[in-house]
Scaffold this motif. Structure first.
Motif: not given
Length: 167
Positions: A80-85, A107-112
């Protein structure tokens, strides 16, 4: 039973000898193997591909789904951390994994935010978001989700009407 193993071996050899860039027949073979439940075979082929080159979109989703259904959480979260798209399908898988795995995952706010973007179009995203934020939900947010569920039901009713089905 031997025919299955022979078929999987043939698929593995075919994909191993194939050229580095994927074509649709390779992806179709991988998808068919995935659908028939041969996750170990799919995973080994995808890991070989990953060693040679970067995944294309469909391979990336297939890799994430295979990791998820194998319950390989550490590798899934690393991936998940390596996925760009981060496609909607991968985002939904990520939040399902966060909820069902016993791994402590920040879970980062960007992921949320990626999940929040899916709320207007996905009832599954709504459920995942509610479960993920269950201790943080406010009354106002719950009212919004109830309104959203009514909108989804309206769309389902229209779909049934268009298909000519009576409920």
């Amino acid at each position: 039973m031997n025919k299955r193993y022979t078929l999987m071996l043939a698929i593995f050899v075919y994909l191993s000898c194939a050229k580095p860039s994927p074509d649709q027949s390779e992806i179709k073979i991988l998808k068919d193997a995935y659908r028939s439940g041969h996750l170990a075979v799919v995973m080994s082929i995808l890991k070989e591909i990953q060693d040679k080159r970067s995944f294309v979109g469909e391979e990336e989703v297939l890799f994430a789904k295979t990791l998820f259904y194998q319950g390989n959480w550490k590798e899934f979260f690393s991936f998940w951390d390596s996925v760009q798209n981060k496609t909607p399908e991968i985002v939904l898988l990520y939040f399902k994994a966060v909820l069902i795995s016993k791994e402590p995952v920040p879970v980062s706010t960007n992921d949320e935010f990626k999940l929040v973007e899916l709320l207007p179009v996905s009832p599954e995203a709504c459920l995942l978001y509610l479960k993920f934020t269950k201790d943080k939900n406010k009354i106002h947010e719950k009212k919004l989700f109830l309104a959203q569920s009514k909108q989804f039901q309206t769309h389902l009713d229209r779909l049934h009407l268009e298909l000519g089905e009576k409920r």
